[in-house]
Structure formats: structure tokens, C-alpha cells
Design an enzyme around this catalytic site. Structure first.
Site, short mmCIF file in Angstrom:
data_model
loop_
_atom_site.label_atom_id
_atom_site.label_comp_id
_atom_site.label_asym_id
_atom_site.label_seq_id
_atom_site.Cartn_x
_atom_site.Cartn_y
_atom_site.Cartn_z
N CYS A 1 14.49 20.92 4.45
CA CYS A 1 14.90 22.33 4.57
C CYS A 1 14.35 22.90 5.88
O CYS A 1 13.16 22.71 6.19
CB CYS A 1 14.37 23.13 3.39
SG CYS A 1 14.65 24.91 3.55
N GLU B 1 6.19 18.61 -0.68
CA GLU B 1 6.19 19.46 0.51
C GLU B 1 4.79 19.54 1.11
O GLU B 1 4.61 19.48 2.33
CB GLU B 1 6.69 20.87 0.17
CG GLU B 1 6.74 21.79 1.37
CD GLU B 1 7.12 23.22 1.00
OE1 GLU B 1 6.63 24.15 1.69
OE2 GLU B 1 7.89 23.40 0.04
N ASN C 1 9.28 26.13 -7.65
CA ASN C 1 9.78 27.51 -7.67
C ASN C 1 10.32 27.90 -9.03
O ASN C 1 10.24 29.06 -9.43
CB ASN C 1 10.83 27.71 -6.57
CG ASN C 1 12.16 27.11 -6.89
OD1 ASN C 1 13.02 27.74 -7.49
ND2 ASN C 1 12.37 25.87 -6.49
N SER D 1 17.01 24.97 -6.91
CA SER D 1 17.68 23.68 -6.83
C SER D 1 18.63 23.44 -8.00
O SER D 1 19.01 22.31 -8.29
CB SER D 1 16.64 22.55 -6.77
OG SER D 1 15.73 22.63 -7.85
#
Length: 346
Positions: A104, A134, A232, A275
Site C-alpha cells: 500500500c 507491516e 484494523n 480488506s
């Protein structure tokens, strides 16, 4: 309970929700790679943290691996939306892999910040969850100068070289409120701590949390569609509980909903992680409608129009392919990829 609908209440549907620009870009990159180069296309780790998306791509011929060493030399590999450490790019190049970097762009921004501040001699305090892909990728940009802060309890153990040169960065998918609370504690320990040039928590994460904050005080139950490994999505459950929802649950699909959750529930809140494809949300709405929740009201807090272009490696080949005559050139393109090591690092 029978499938016949009876009036029970309403659904407050969060907007924005689901699929963000970075996820859209990553999934499209995999699909385009399959279309243009043919099978096999390998993906290192889950392209995005959603079980349904991964299973759907597997059915189309994608092979998911944990590490690039599992990818046959000369093959095509896609790096996930979560980003990878520089060492992974090096490993791919060594194996003569044609790498397509679907990281991303907002995660790439954090990587660039980490590298820039490290080059300038700063110690970097990275607010994020240990073990998240990440975070692992960002740590790899400057492992000797980045200190992971998973919670406020970690702050006491942080040691820096020069407390006048300390900056904080963050994982992009965290709770906004929780992150800022941690940063507040960091500033008590390091009064000269500086902030990144712009907010690291991505727009989609913030927007989905804002929508949940608005509807949470009005709902008896919040259902968040998302996979357990989606940071998230997990945060949305927490945000709902912190802002007034009596109960909140994370489900991968409508099949995971326990009907006992609906007992004495007048209003259901519904959202999904960044997602999550919309089809899964629609399945939950159908489930609720057959149980009497037929009134759906959208709670909108933002408009999202951001789009990201495909990874540059893929765009370049698509342009070449178009110039050479379209899809008929796909096999030749794949062969060229497998014979070339110069493009192994994305």
C-alpha cells in the site's frame, strides 16, 4: 429460529466501510498478474488480511507462500499490501524472481519516513503491534534505530542515543485514540519527541473508526465483518465498545453470527474492515433481514474517492503488452520475467 422475517428493529450501516484503495490496488495487482502472465503467480503471505479474499484468489490459481525461498527460481512473486523489509527484496533478486510490489502506498510512506529519519541519525519509536507484517517490514528499514512500542508499558524500557533526536512513527491500521494516548505517554518520557510530517494512520482506518464512533452510542450490538488477523477490523470492535455499543463481535462471514447475540437487540450496527469485500456485508444484511431487521439506515461520515495506480512493474508490462498486440503477448512477457534477474527487486 425460522427464516421468516418478523419486525425486530433496524440496522445502522456504517459508511465508509470495507475495501480501501490500498486493498483494491493489491488484489487487482494479483488478478492482473494472473491475467497477463498466466499461472503460476506466487504471493508472499496473505495479499490482504481477509480469509475470503485469499481463498477466492487461491481458486483462481494463486499460490500463497510464507517466504520467497519457497518460490521456484525465475517465477513471478507479488509482495502483499502490508509491505516487506529490504532484505526480502534482496532475497527475491537473488532467486531471480520477478517481483511485483503491491505494498500500500501509505505503508510505503512510513517506510520512506523510517529510512529518512534513520539516515539523519534519529532513533525511531514505532508504535505498532509486535509480529504484524507491516511492523516487521518497517522495522527492516533500520533495525538498529527503530524501537517498537506495542503499548504504554513498553515505554519505560526504551533507550535512545540522543533524546534530542527522537521521532515517532506508527503502524497504519491502529486505533487513532489508542495511538495518540501512547504518543502522549512517549512525550512525557521524551519531551523533545518530534512527530512525523503527516499522520501515519491511514485515511481508511480513521474514516471507518469515525463512522463506528458515530453509530456506536445508538446500537445494542455492533457486528464487524473482518478476519481475526486484520488489525484494523479488530480495532473497529474495540472502538465500538469504547464508544457506547453494548456488545460488539468480529465475524468473517454471516455464517459466524450467533443468533443468541440478537436477543433483546433493537438496533444493530454493521461495518467492515478495510480488506473486506462488500459482498460479505450484503450477506450479513440478508441474514439480519430474515430475522426481522429490515430497516437499514446508512450512517455516513466521509466520502472516499482516493484511488491508487497499479504497481509500476505491472503498469510497465501492461504498456509493453498493449504495444505488442494485447493479451496474445502475455506468454512472452512471462517468459521474459522468468529469464530476467535485473527486475527481481521491486
Amino acid at each position: 429460529m425460522s427464516g421468516e422475517s418478523r419486525q425486530r428493529g433496524r440496522v445502522l450501516l456504517a459508511a465508509p466501510r470495507g475495501w480501501c484503495a490500498g486493498v483494491d490496488r493489491a488484489v487487482m495487482a494479483v488478478e492482473k498478474a494472473l491475467e497477463r502472465y498466466g499461472e503460476p503467480v506466487y504471493v508472499r503471505r496473505q495479499i490482504v488480511h481477509n480469509r475470503y479474499v485469499v481463498q477466492t484468489l487461491e481458486k483462481k490459481g494463486v499460490i500463497f507462500v510464507d517466504e520467497v525461498e519457497e518460490v521456484p527460481e525465475g517465477s513471478i512473486v507479488v509482495f502483499s499490501a502490508h509491505g516487506v523489509a529490504p532484505s526480502v527484496h534482496d532475497e527475491a533478486k537473488a532467486r531471480k524472481l520477478a517481483a511485483i510490489d503491491a505494498t500500500c502506498p501509505l505503508v510505503t510512506k512510513v517506510h520512506r519516513e523510517a529510512k529518512r529519519f534513520a539516515d539523519e541519525g534519529y532513533d525511531i519509536l514505532l508504535v505498532g503491534h509486535e509480529g504484524h507484517e507491516e511492523v516487521i517490514g518497517t522495522l527492516g528499514e533500520a533495525p538498529d534505530q527503530i524501537h517498537l512500542v506495542d503499548s504504554a508499558e513498553d515505554i519505560a524500557g526504551v533507550a535512545v542515543r540522543d533524546d534530542s533526536k527522537v521521532v515517532w512513527l506508527s503502524q497504519t491500521t491502529l486505533s487513532v485514540d489508542e495511538t495518540m494516548a501512547t504518543v502522549g505517554e512517549l512525550k512525557k518520557r521524551f519531551p523533545r519527541l518530534i512527530s512525523p510530517p503527516s499522520d501515519d494512520i491511514c485515511y481508511a482506518t480513521q474514516n471507518r473508526q469515525a463512522a463506528v464512533k458515530k453509530l456506536a452510542p445508538e446500537v445494542d450490538l455492533l457486528i464487524v465483518v473482518g478476519s481475526p488477523n486484520s488489525s484494523n477490523s479488530v480495532r473497529l470492535v474495540e472502538v465500538g465498545l469504547e464508544n457506547g455499543s453494548s456488545a460488539a463481535y468480529l465475524v468473517d462471514t454471516a455464517d459466524a453470527i450467533d443468533e443468541a447475540w440478537l436477543e433483546d437487540v433493537a438496533t444493530v450496527g454493521l461495518t467492515s474492515g478495510a480488506s473486506v469485500p462488500e459482498v460479505l456485508v450484503q450477506d450479513v444484511l440478508k441474514f439480519l433481514a430474515t430475522r426481522g431487521y429490515t430497516e437499514v439506515e446508512t450512517v455516513k461520515t466521509a466520502e472516499e474517492r482516493l484511488q491508487f495506480s497499479l504497481p509500476q512493474e505491472l503498469r510497465r508490462d501492461l504498456r509493453v503488452e498493449a504495444a505488442r498486440g494485447g493479451p496474445s503477448a502475455a506468454a512472452d512477457m512471462a517468459d521474459r520475467h522468468r529469464q530476467s534477474s535485473s527486475r527481481g527487486s521491486a
